[in-house]
Design a protein around this motif. Structure first.
Motif: not given
Length: 892
Positions: A775-784, A700-712
């Motif tokens: 889509s925002e939830s997926k980015k948040v969840w990847h950060e978590v 469920f996580a957006d694995k393209n979201a990265t910490k470099e841009d605060n997971y977008g």
């Protein structure tokens, strides 16, 4: 279908990968990175670890991993304190060479430690029993000898008949050998080697200021008490005896050939009250003069010599003594007083002689009462109003130990004690019979040991007993192999090849057969790690200055006096020899609490049973074999109590990560920890929950979201659930970081991660399971997911790397930056609005901080519970306390 959590498979997989890639290898210098040296006290290779060891190493490993992720160039080495008596005893018992026994134990313990996934740089591993290491012990000995910091003298020493060797005072516990708890230590006169640690007594004390705030205050206090600084005066009494000096005397003589007995006192104001003097039974005066003049007292003297030194000075120990038959002369009034030999006087403290003032010293008072010796009052006490209190000797029940006003002291009558101390000392200096001085309880470090398994002392004697230092080109002086381990005497004495040598001048020589105290090995090993395979020098000075003092040292408080004090002395000595520029070996010290476990004692068998021999019946422990109810007690884990828990068995059942998490979570590192299998199982359940949750939600996580841009993440596009879980995440990162930085409180750090896991579970149930995910939830969840794994990595590194990989990462958590947090996202935005009607709470409503006064009132009246108490009644007024409460006042 989600994979099952199998710690044994996961942990082996990642340990193999770490080993293959040599990920824990460290460099002495990395551009752009600050050095951080974390070190646990190295282990004695007894053959088997227990969870008490695990705690020490788990603490150090968590620190090392955390500091690495924080961007430091971390040094985290390990080695073996591998000389010592147990190996020699094993050789005697089993007929095996100590080296073989030691190597086998090291191999097994290293294997056990690797099962725990500890991040040691094994490339730097060292063992003190190798010639490559002890060569440098010998070089330091030679250089310290040339500098006057090593000497040999004849003295009475602590001797363990079971060990057949000398013990330092610190190794004698309640009159018993520290390794043989039932063996009485006796006193034996030998010629021994000493390090002159007293040369650094004052600096060792003053150095505490550099350590204060970084070392436990208890450790500094223990060292301060052991050093035992006191300021006073040295007073010379003259022995009333015509002494014929043959040139071989060890006594102090004045220019008239008279025997001088120097005493140290903190109360020179009482000098006119001396009614007798005492010397220690070990004092050279006793053997040279007294026993020759009065041989009938020899038995009494030898009995005193063989008493435990510590017990001899204890307050509740009865004071014993014998009159020598001789007298000494008090230098200030010429009075002749008896000279006694007493057990409460030690050669190790002061001068080995005491001026006895029974009217003003409780110990002397009790002694004088026992032997019917005179008392003389020379200091009258002063009451709270400043008036003198007249006291008669006949009515005294205790000594008058407080300061006061001098009487019976000739020209010093009427002076207060403090002024009299100065004036009487001035008189002593003027007449040449004393001086102001500082005394230390600390005595020089006795390093001679009469055993094989230690560093050979690099000294040769000619036939006349003259001392020759071994040529440095011949180092190391290696231990011989033609040794007989009979259990009697010093095994090195059995090697003719070792003992007999030819000196450079062609004369026959005999090697020193004593070896060095193993505390020499552990006094500088932290420096050898910097260049552990260097065969040209012990270490490079540049490295030593870059890495010392060690940033974080970890070990038991039982080493406060021996190891830590010796290491501090050694470091300062090496500084003065030009090896280092720093003053202290260890900057910060963490003394971890003991690990406790239940011990089970059988009265019938008169032994402690192993846990596997015990079962519980009606809540009570009984022997499985006999059914006998056992005495149980929670105490320090030890082999003797059979209550040590083997970490290898724990790892097989629960995994290394569970063991580490429980050890770090169960108590703050400085507190005692009671080993608890239920707690261990709880740690396993926590890791299992985390493992299953992350695996089941990773897709469920957006694995393209990265910490470099605060997971977008677009903060304005988040749902309320997203905001809550992200806020909890950032609060947890802050809490875990603060807990580690605050004296490594890993227990509160892990507790915070457990709380986060609960919130993650709720988020999964309310958002992911209901497929209410944007889509925002997926980015948040990847950060978590990523950040929780980085948070848990120092504590449970295997499962962290396994799940990190499952998230699609090709790196290791050990190589990642420590997660950051946004301060704005840690602030609480919500509060519970308390709604009162006529002062009584009727409801609590969720509200947002900063809500306006009008909206607060509307929210309060929207409550159905509140309406029950308001409907049909006149609202007199509404009181609003912003961000806190509303009180609705009604009438009717």
């Amino acid at each position: 279908m989600t994979k099952e959590y199998k710690p044994s498979e996961i942990e082996k997989k990642w340990q193999d990968k770490w080993f293959e890639e040599d990920v824990f290898k460290s460099e002495n210098k990395v551009e752009g990175k600050e050095n951080y040296y974390v070190l646990e006290m190295f282990a004695y290779p007894s053959g088997k670890l227990h969870v008490g060891h695990l705690r020490n190493y788990a603490i150090g490993d968590a620190i090392a991993r955390y500091k690495k992720m924080k961007g430091f160039n971390v040094l985290h080495p390990f080695g073996w304190d591998s000389f010592g008596l147990p190996a020699e005893n094993a050789a005697i018992d089993n007929g095996a060479h100590p080296g073989k026994w030691t190597k086998a134990n090291i191999d097994n313990m290293r294997r056990q430690m690797k099962l725990m996934g500890l991040s040691y740089d094994w490339n730097r591993e060292l063992s003190t029993y190798t010639p490559e290491y002890y060569k440098w012990n010998q070089k330091f000995f030679i250089e310290m000898y040339k500098k006057g910091l090593v000497y040999k003298k004849k003295s009475y020493v602590n001797w363990c008949p079971d060990c057949n060797t000398v013990l330092a005072n610190e190794q004698v516990e309640d009159g018993k050998c520290w390794r043989h708890g039932k063996t009485d230590v006796i006193q034996k006169e030998l010629s021994q080697w000493y390090f002159k640690i007293t040369e650094y007594a004052e600096e060792l004390l003053q150095g505490h200021e550099e350590l204060r705030g970084h070392w436990p205050e208890q450790v500094l206090t223990m060292q301060k008490n052991w050093i035992g600084k006191s300021t006073g005066s040295e007073v010379d009494f003259i022995l009333d005896y015509k002494f014929e000096n043959d040139g071989n005397s060890h006594l102090k003589l004045n220019d008239r050939g008279e025997v001088v007995i120097s005493v140290f006192t903190t109360r020179p104001d009482t000098l006119y009250g001396v009614t007798y003097a005492t010397v220690a039974p070990e004092h050279p005066l006793v053997e040279e003069i007294i026993l020759k003049e009065n041989p009938s007292i020899r038995e009494a003297v030898e009995r005193m010599i063989n008493e435990d030194k510590i017990a001899r000075t204890a307050e509740d120990k009865e004071k014993e003594g014998v009159f020598s038959g001789l007298y000494v002369i008090n230098p200030v009034n010429g009075e002749k007083v008896q000279l006694w030999i007493a057990n409460y006087v030690l050669m190790d403290y002061g001068t080995g002689a005491v001026m006895a003032v029974p009217a003003h010293d409780e110990r002397d008072f009790q002694f004088s009462k026992k032997y019917n010796l005179d008392l003389k009052i020379v200091v009258n006490p002063v009451d709270k109003n400043g008036n003198l209190e007249e006291v008669s000797v006949e009515k005294m029940e205790n000594a008058l130990v407080n300061s006061g006003v001098l009487v019976n002291s000739e020209e010093f009558n009427g002076l207060n004690s403090n002024e009299a101390k100065e004036k009487i000392t001035e008189k002593l200096e003027k007449i040449g019979f004393g001086k102001k001085t500082v005394n230390y309880r600390l005595h020089d470090w006795l390093i001679s040991r009469q055993r094989y398994w230690g560093t050979p002392i690099p000294v040769i004697y000619d036939e006349d007993g003259n001392i020759y230092l071994e040529e440095e080109a011949n180092l190391p002086v290696k231990l011989p192999t033609d040794i007989e381990f009979s259990g009697k005497g010093n095994p090195l004495e059995t090697s003719e090849e070792f003992k007999n040598v030819i000196l450079p001048n062609g004369k026959k020589g005999r090697r020193e057969t004593d070896t060095m105290d193993t505390f020499v090995d552990s006094s500088w090993y932290y420096l050898r790690y910097l260049d552990s395979h260097n065969d040209k020098e012990p270490f490079k000075k540049e490295d030593a200055d870059n890495w010392t003092p060690v940033h974080q040292y970890i070990g038991g408080i039982e080493h406060a006096v021996m190891h830590l004090l010796y290491a501090r002395f050694f470091h300062k000595s090496l500084r003065d020899l030009g090896y280092v520029d720093t003053n202290e070996p260890f900057k910060r010290l963490l003394t971890q609490g003991m690990v406790l476990g239940p011990s089970y004692y059988s009265q019938n068998e008169r032994r402690y049973l192993f846990p596997r021999e015990v079962e519980m019946k009606d809540g009570k422990p009984v022997s499985k074999e006999t059914g006998e109810e056992l005495a149980t007690k929670v105490e320090k884990m030890s082999k003797s109590k059979n209550n040590g828990v083997d970490p290898e068995e724990i790892v097989k059942e629960y995994g290394a990560d569970s063991s580490r998490v429980f050890t770090l979570f169960a108590a703050p590192p400085e507190k005692e920890l009671e080993w608890n299998m239920n707690g261990l199982a709880g740690a396993y359940r926590f890791i299992n929950r985390l493992y299953l949750l992350i695996l089941s939600t990773a897709d469920f996580a957006d694995k393209n979201a990265t910490k470099e841009d605060n997971y977008g993440i677009n903060l304005d596009a988040r749902s309320e659930r997203d905001k809550e879980i992200q806020k909890k995440l950032h609060q947890t990162v802050k809490k875990v970081t603060d807990s580690i930085e605050d004296d490594f409180h890993f227990n509160t750090a892990i507790a915070a991660i457990m709380e986060l896991l609960n919130d993650m579970t709720t988020y999964k149930q309310n958002v992911i399971d209901k497929n209410d995910i944007s889509s925002e939830s997926k980015k948040v969840w990847h950060e978590v997911l990523e950040k929780v794994l980085l948070l848990i990595a120092p504590f449970a590194p295997h499962v962290a790397d396994e799940l990190w990989s499952d998230l699609g990462n090709t790196t290791l958590t050990f190589e990642q930056e420590w997660p950051s947090f946004d301060e704005k996202l840690t602030v609480e935005n919500n509060f519970n609005l308390v709604v009162q009607v006529n002062g009584k709470v009727r409801d609590m409503l969720p509200a947002q901080i900063g809500i306006s006064k009008d909206d607060t009132e509307k929210l309060a009246f929207s409550s159905e519970k509140v309406q029950k108490f308001v409907d049909g009644k006149e609202v007199v007024k509404v009181i609003v306390v912003p961000n806190k409460l509303v009180n609705i006042v009604v009438k009717g």
